[in-house]
Design a protein around this motif. Sequence first.
Motif, mmCIF file in Angstrom:
data_model
loop_
_atom_site.group_PDB
_atom_site.id
_atom_site.type_symbol
_atom_site.label_atom_id
_atom_site.label_comp_id
_atom_site.label_asym_id
_atom_site.label_seq_id
_atom_site.Cartn_x
_atom_site.Cartn_y
_atom_site.Cartn_z
ATOM 1 N N GLU A 27 0.835 -1.210 0.000
ATOM 2 C CA GLU A 27 0.000 0.000 0.000
ATOM 3 C C GLU A 27 0.870 1.262 0.000
ATOM 4 O OE1 GLU A 27 -3.660 0.062 1.852
ATOM 5 O OE2 GLU A 27 -3.760 2.234 2.028
ATOM 6 N N ARG A 37 1.244 6.540 -6.739
ATOM 7 C CA ARG A 37 0.076 7.336 -7.093
ATOM 8 C C ARG A 37 0.428 8.819 -7.054
ATOM 9 N NH1 ARG A 37 -4.937 5.494 -6.775
ATOM 10 N NH2 ARG A 37 -3.876 3.833 -7.883
ATOM 11 N N SER A 75 -9.606 4.473 3.539
ATOM 12 C CA SER A 75 -8.339 3.884 3.125
ATOM 13 C C SER A 75 -7.272 4.904 3.518
ATOM 14 C CB SER A 75 -8.326 3.663 1.605
ATOM 15 O OG SER A 75 -6.999 3.436 1.175
ATOM 16 N N GLY A 120 -5.966 5.767 -0.226
ATOM 17 C CA GLY A 120 -7.209 6.512 -0.493
ATOM 18 C C GLY A 120 -6.992 7.999 -0.286
ATOM 19 N N SER A 122 -4.968 9.463 -3.023
ATOM 20 C CA SER A 122 -5.738 9.422 -4.272
ATOM 21 C C SER A 122 -6.793 10.512 -4.358
ATOM 22 C CB SER A 122 -6.423 8.059 -4.437
ATOM 23 O OG SER A 122 -5.464 7.037 -4.439
ATOM 24 N N THR A 139 -16.175 12.017 -0.881
ATOM 25 C CA THR A 139 -15.797 10.605 -0.913
ATOM 26 C C THR A 139 -15.902 9.896 0.439
ATOM 27 O OG1 THR A 139 -14.309 11.024 -2.744
ATOM 28 C CG2 THR A 139 -13.923 9.018 -1.504
ATOM 29 N N ALA A 199 -15.018 3.125 -4.832
ATOM 30 C CA ALA A 199 -13.742 3.292 -5.508
ATOM 31 C C ALA A 199 -12.834 2.122 -5.173
ATOM 32 C CB ALA A 199 -13.089 4.594 -5.075
ATOM 33 N N ASP A 200 -12.168 1.625 -6.204
ATOM 34 C CA ASP A 200 -11.101 0.650 -5.985
ATOM 35 C C ASP A 200 -9.809 1.447 -6.086
ATOM 36 O OD1 ASP A 200 -9.220 -1.276 -5.969
ATOM 37 O OD2 ASP A 200 -9.735 -2.104 -7.942
ATOM 38 N N TRP A 201 -9.205 1.733 -4.932
ATOM 39 C CA TRP A 201 -8.072 2.657 -4.916
ATOM 40 C C TRP A 201 -6.848 2.109 -5.624
ATOM 41 C CZ3 TRP A 201 -10.000 7.066 -4.298
ATOM 42 C CH2 TRP A 201 -11.027 7.286 -3.390
ATOM 43 N N THR A 202 -6.835 0.779 -5.846
ATOM 44 C CA THR A 202 -5.651 0.223 -6.508
ATOM 45 C C THR A 202 -5.759 0.328 -8.029
ATOM 46 O OG1 THR A 202 -6.669 -1.956 -6.429
ATOM 47 C CG2 THR A 202 -5.123 -1.428 -4.666
ATOM 48 N N PRO A 238 -6.444 5.453 -11.861
ATOM 49 C CA PRO A 238 -7.453 6.454 -11.484
ATOM 50 C C PRO A 238 -8.041 7.266 -12.624
ATOM 51 C CG PRO A 238 -5.259 7.114 -10.725
ATOM 52 C CD PRO A 238 -5.102 5.790 -11.380
ATOM 53 N N ARG A 253 -10.818 12.722 -11.319
ATOM 54 C CA ARG A 253 -10.714 13.458 -10.058
ATOM 55 C C ARG A 253 -10.025 14.810 -10.245
ATOM 56 N NH1 ARG A 253 -11.903 11.926 -5.264
ATOM 57 N NH2 ARG A 253 -13.096 10.016 -5.171
#
Lengths: 284, 309
Positions: A106, A113, A157, A161, A164, A231, A258-261, A264, A268
């Motif tokens: 992570e 990210r 997250s 998260g 992101s 969010t 949202a799937d943070w992985t 993106p 956003r």
Amino acid sequence: MSERLAVRKTYKLFIGGAFPRSESGRSYVVTDAKGRFIANASQASRKDARDAVVAARKAFAGWSGRTAYNRGQILYRVAEMLEGRRDQFTTELRQTGLTKPQANAEVDAAIDRWVWYAGWADKISAVAGAANPVSGPFFNFSTPEPTGVVAVIAPDSPLLGLVSVVAPAIVSGNTTVVVASEPAPLPAITLAEVLATSDLPAGVINVLTGHRAEITPWLASHMDVNAIDLTGAPTGHVHDLEEKAAENLKRVLRPQDADWTAEPGTARMTAFLETKTVWHPVGV
Amino acid sequence: MSTETLNSAADLRAFLHGLPGVDQVGAEERAARLASRSIKTTAKAAAIDLAISMVDLTTLEGADTAGKVRALCAKAARPDPSDASVPKVAAVCVYSDMVEVAVTSLAGTGIGVASVATAFPSGRAPLEAKLADTRAAVAAGAAEIDMVIDRGAFLAGDYGKVFEEIVAVKDACGSAHLKVILETGELATLDHVRRASWLAMRAGADFIKTSTGKISPAATLPVTLVMLEAVRDYRTATGRQVGVKPAGGIRTTKDAIKYLVLVNETAGPDWLTPDWFRLGASSVLNDLLMQRRKLATGVYSGPDYFTLD
């Protein structure tokens, strides 16, 4: 020799480049995944939120006025500093219940990210802007400009998260007031410590920790906040927050699964941009 | 017209140096203690309106234009165009050449025009020039004159010169009120502030004012505390009441309310009116209006909804 006493860290807020305690003097207990005490975090009040908005507004002209290239460089610098805090982030993520490999993955993803968004600083205007064909002897350009002060309610997250949602808001020149995850606020404050020692100007990112249901209505109704990212908004409050945000026509980014992985995309970033169109006569 | 005649510079010097010294640490602590009072809800609403009515809305820039002065006058009469219940401010403060514009714009509003004079802000000009400056402002219709003392002469110990200048300017003011600016940021110590306050009051000042706003530090709470003590003691000694005006550096509602608390606790409620206490400022008015709207609507307002100056 007696056992050494633990030096416990006091987690504070991050407003205008400084680390104040909450003006209310309150704090709340943060526990790990098994319910054991980790630390006390500041419990921000509406006045802390107000101060953070003032700091963000003050920083806006300077941050949005920098060249996109310079903003990108500063964000890369933040990524370098994040790399140096890797161990601390890993420890904090493990406290939230992740295994060591999960936590490592992570942290990697969060730093990557951040770098990914840093790269967008001088590219987003080419993607979101345009040279428009018009029926006349004019150059016609549409260029994206930052919306202003963005209130960001971060998801739970705690690192990936958070990164992101924050990085895309600031990369285009917005300034932010971030409400950290309520159960896991510590990585947000550690991120603030990274920001304080990088070249990010004071006030571009302000971090509040505390009860989201208490702070967020004040940000949603604040007349000097231009946009709000819902969010991490507490479930059941979203409708009320949207209604409050409508008072001064804030841009609202609704919560979505949202799937943070996942990759993106630019959504956003473009959520917090205004489009300015300029007409210029040809040949002048 | 001075309230007393000066027998000799030596007497004045003996009197000023005979004043008790100021306990600086004590003054700072007392001011800080009073500043920690919490003023909320209805008391806060009352304090905001009182503070608005005490503001001397000021523009003292080299770049001032007649248009800017007119805009400021419109704001003085109606600080929040969307809310008629907001009180008007006490006065508009401009340079002497802008007095005529301000007087014309404010006709019928009951708001006075204050003019800085006497080679503001430095005060470095021959006495004749200072008096001409004053007379011009009064002739143009200024109801209040804000003069600066000669800090150089004061710090050099030439109290007689400072005294005579104030007397001469007071004479040139005629019926206009005289505010004497001590420029406390250049006086270095609170002992000097106390002496300068007494000197100005004895020479006939109607108001004593902390600063020009051009020097940092401008108004501070401890300095204002010492000046409020001086006007209180002066009234006890002579029966004449003198007003106080902190100016410069007051930017937030919180600051303004701190000053009101200080007035109430030091000089007393007699001074808690626009006749005897003023706030020299411009930016604080917007913050007062924002706080007022916050109390009225329940949500935080922003600078976008108020005029820039």
